[in-house]
Design an enzyme around this catalytic site. Structure first.
Site, PDB file in Angstrom:
ATOM      1  CB  CYS A  23      53.562  44.699  54.446  1.00 37.20           C
ATOM      2  SG  CYS A  23      53.671  46.427  54.055  1.00 37.20           S
ATOM      3  N   GLY A  76      56.102  41.835  49.145  1.00 36.47           N
ATOM      4  CA  GLY A  76      56.700  43.171  49.155  1.00 36.47           C
ATOM      5  C   GLY A  76      58.147  43.096  48.714  1.00 36.47           C
ATOM      6  CG  ASN A  80      50.106  43.010  55.578  1.00 35.04           C
ATOM      7  OD1 ASN A  80      49.679  41.879  55.440  1.00 35.04           O
ATOM      8  ND2 ASN A  80      49.965  43.908  54.634  1.00 35.04           N
ATOM      9  N   GLY A  81      48.935  46.370  56.412  1.00 39.06           N
ATOM     10  CA  GLY A  81      47.541  46.795  56.394  1.00 39.06           C
ATOM     11  C   GLY A  81      47.401  48.274  56.116  1.00 39.06           C
ATOM     12  CB  CYS A 106      41.972  40.057  51.651  1.00 36.63           C
ATOM     13  SG  CYS A 106      42.355  40.408  49.936  1.00 36.63           S
ATOM     14  CE1 TYR A 117      49.147  37.872  40.949  1.00 38.11           C
ATOM     15  CE2 TYR A 117      48.692  39.726  42.391  1.00 38.11           C
ATOM     16  CZ  TYR A 117      49.438  39.150  41.397  1.00 38.11           C
ATOM     17  OH  TYR A 117      50.480  39.831  40.836  1.00 38.11           O
ATOM     18  CB  SER A 152      49.121  33.855  40.045  1.00 37.47           C
ATOM     19  OG  SER A 152      48.954  34.711  38.952  1.00 37.47           O
ATOM     20  CG  ASP A 202      45.952  35.954  34.372  1.00 35.72           C
ATOM     21  OD1 ASP A 202      46.565  35.607  35.397  1.00 35.72           O
ATOM     22  OD2 ASP A 202      46.218  36.994  33.747  1.00 35.72           O
ATOM     23  CG  ASP A 203      45.840  36.229  38.932  1.00 41.51           C
ATOM     24  OD1 ASP A 203      45.547  37.425  39.011  1.00 41.51           O
ATOM     25  OD2 ASP A 203      46.936  35.835  38.484  1.00 41.51           O
ATOM     26  CB  CYS A 213      37.826  44.714  44.989  1.00 38.80           C
ATOM     27  SG  CYS A 213      38.345  43.051  45.423  1.00 38.80           S
TER      28      CYS A 213
HETATM   29  S1  SF4 Z   1      38.608  45.047  48.633  1.00 37.93           S
HETATM   30 FE1  SF4 Z   1      39.357  43.242  47.518  1.00 37.93          FE
HETATM   31  S2  SF4 Z   1      41.585  43.372  47.609  1.00 37.93           S
HETATM   32 FE2  SF4 Z   1      40.768  44.779  49.168  1.00 37.93          FE
HETATM   33  S3  SF4 Z   1      40.726  43.588  51.066  1.00 37.93           S
HETATM   34 FE3  SF4 Z   1      38.714  43.391  50.133  1.00 37.93          FE
HETATM   35  S4  SF4 Z   1      38.863  41.553  48.860  1.00 37.93           S
HETATM   36 FE4  SF4 Z   1      40.941  42.168  49.365  1.00 37.93          FE
END
Ligand code: SF4
Length: 507
Positions: free
Chosen positions: A18, A47, A125-126, A267, A273, A321, A383-384, A482
């Site tokens: 979002c 979005g 957004n979240g 994040c 990206y 990107s 690539d990203d 992640c």
């Molecule tokens: S897990 Fe990865 S994509 Fe999700 S908020 Fe954390 S850094 Fe961002």
């Protein structure tokens, strides 16, 4: 947006969900609908499924106009001409595929709430991972829900808290204490105010600006600073993690810290990206970061030491990107940068197709190698990220078919090994190629196994250390869950424990 890392299992790119945007103009005779439109269109990348605007009409009632579609489709001239008012908020939304109920109008934002006591509109957004618990508590207090989203839980929480106090800052402080999630949130009140709130860890970007001309003054709030630029405003600063900002057409901008956290968790994917390169997030330029990520990848890349390889080497981005990263790489490597892949801009969302065959066909529809550039060349492809690996594999095979001597993949994000529970639409660990291969082959061998699987001649990823250096922030300031599997939210860790327990019971 509801917690949904498992709703969309078919994507091959992480998907941001979002954008929010708001304007409060001091000039009561001026309508800000055009500004809201511009702010949304500059953030269409965050979005593309639906869009909406809430504007405060003279007399204090809020009018909300929203629908499925791109900003230009929903907010056409006819619609905008009917939206008059000097204070308003707006929202772009990405809805997950395969969840039909999320397509209905109630799920599109802004979310307009009105009862006998209170009226407000909310753009969010979240993700609030603990929203089920909150919903149950609110239902026990007699609140009735019409959707199954955390957006409505926030709205009901506000309405419930408003029974105890009339003060908006107090209501929002109370609400923030209950939410354990990632959120950048705008609230338009019927008293002509906008409140902007960023979660205590600051997962999502949110910034404020102002636009001053001889005739009038506007206060602006936006997910990304490119939204402030597009309406001719000046970026003042980011909303701090844990801060509530009050934008008042009469009184200007006021701030209050609600919760100060020892760490933050912006994040990292915003830089890699999601965000537009012309945006600045928490004082860091997205474009500059991407350039540096490319420079990092070229530094110490062993392939560049081979003069025979370099003779025919070109640096090619996966558009769009991969561009800034490829420029940085080519600059550092002192090799030619070539746009060796043509992107069809009129094919939407090829990375969000159900089924591997369809996704591969969609890549061909969207990207076509420029034979004259890649034929007889050692291609260094930038690539990203690699999510499932299917898209990268197809791109590599297209470049080979076009006559490349070799295809060498360089990825600006470290391997993505775990899903996101903080509002980004991701596949599960077993569908993430790096997650699955790390578990299968172990730390030492999994990158080479990915290389074999995608058919690359060589493959290198950014290191986590280099990623932090490029952004200029440390592990206590960024979310990298992640990449590391270390989640900064208590509610997420509870969910993971719960999922583990269910899976071990099944086994
Ligand atoms: S897990 Fe990865 S994509 Fe999700 S908020 Fe954390 S850094 Fe961002």
């Amino acid at each position: 947006m509801a917690l949904n890392c498992k709703k969309n299992l078919k994507i091959d790119k992480p998907i941001e969900q979002c954008a929010v945007f708001g304007v409060a103009s001091k000039d009561k005779t001026f309508t800000i609908s055009r500004q809201l439109y511009l702010g949304l269109i500059s953030q269409q990348h965050r979005g593309q499924e639906s869009t909406g605007i809430s504007i405060l009409k003279t007399g204090g009632s809020i009018v909300t106009y929203k629908n499925k579609g791109l900003v230009s489709q929903v907010l056409n001239d006819k619609a905008l001409s009917k939206l008059w008012g000097n204070v308003g908020i707006a929202h772009n939304r990405y809805a997950t595929t395969g969840a039909q109920e999320y397509d209905s109008l109630e799920y599109i934002q802004p979310y307009h709430f009105k009862n006998d006591e209170i009226e407000f509109s909310l753009a969010f957004n979240g993700t609030i991972p603990n929203y089920h618990e909150l919903k149950q508590e609110l239902e026990a207090h007699g609140r009735i829900f019409i959707t199954n989203t955390d957006t409505e839980v926030i709205a009901q929480l506000i309405a419930y808290t408003a029974n105890k106090t009339d003060s908006w800052p107090e209501i929002l402080k109370e609400m923030s204490k209950s939410l354990d999630g990632s959120y950048s949130l705008l609230i338009l009140t019927s008293e002509s105010d906008i409140y902007a709130i960023r979660d205590p860890l600051g997962f999502k970007p949110l910034c404020i600006g102002e636009m001053i001309t001889k005739e009038r003054k506007h206060y602006i709030v936006s997910s990304e600073s490119c939204g402030i630029d597009v309406v001719g405003g000046n970026l003042l600063r980011d909303v701090r993690p844990g801060e509530i900002i009050h934008l008042s057409s009469e009184k200007g901008i006021h701030s209050e810290m609600v919760i100060e956290s020892e760490r933050t968790a912006l994040c990292q994917f915003e830089f890699v990206y999601f965000a537009r390169p012309d945006s600045i997030i928490d004082g860091v330029s997205v474009a500059q970061t991407r350039l540096q990520l490319g420079i990092n990848l070229a530094k110490n890349d062993p392939i560049l030491a081979d003069p025979h390889f370099r003779e025919n080497a070109i640096v090619v981005p996966v558009p769009d990107s991969g561009r800034s990263v490829a420029v940085g790489y080519a600059q550092e490597a002192k090799l030619p940068y070539m746009e060796g892949l043509m992107k069809n801009r009129y094919v939407w969302r090829t990375f969000i197709m159900p089924g591997q065959k369809k996704r591969e066909a969609a890549v061909k529809e969207k990207l076509n190698p420029i034979k004259i550039f890649v034929e007889g060349k050692n291609v260094i492809l930038l690539d990203d990220s690699i999510v499932r690996g299917t898209t990268t594999k197809k791109i590599i095979s297209l470049i080979r078919e076009a006559g490349a001597l070799s295809v060498n993949v360089r990825i600006s994000c470290p391997p993505v090994i775990r899903p996101c529970y903080m509002g980004i639409d991701f596949p599960t660990t077993s569908e993430l190629i790096a997650g699955r291969f790390k578990e299968l082959y172990g730390n030492e061998a999994y990158i080479d196994e990915i290389r074999k699987k995608i058919g690359a001649d060589s493959l290198r990823y950014q290191t986590i250390e280099d990623l932090m250096n490029a952004i200029g922030k440390g592990k206590d300031q960024l979310c990298m869950a992640c990449l590391t599997g270390i989640y900064p939210l208590k509610s997420v860790n509870r969910i993971i424990e719960f999922e583990k327990a269910i899976s071990s019971n099944r086994n």
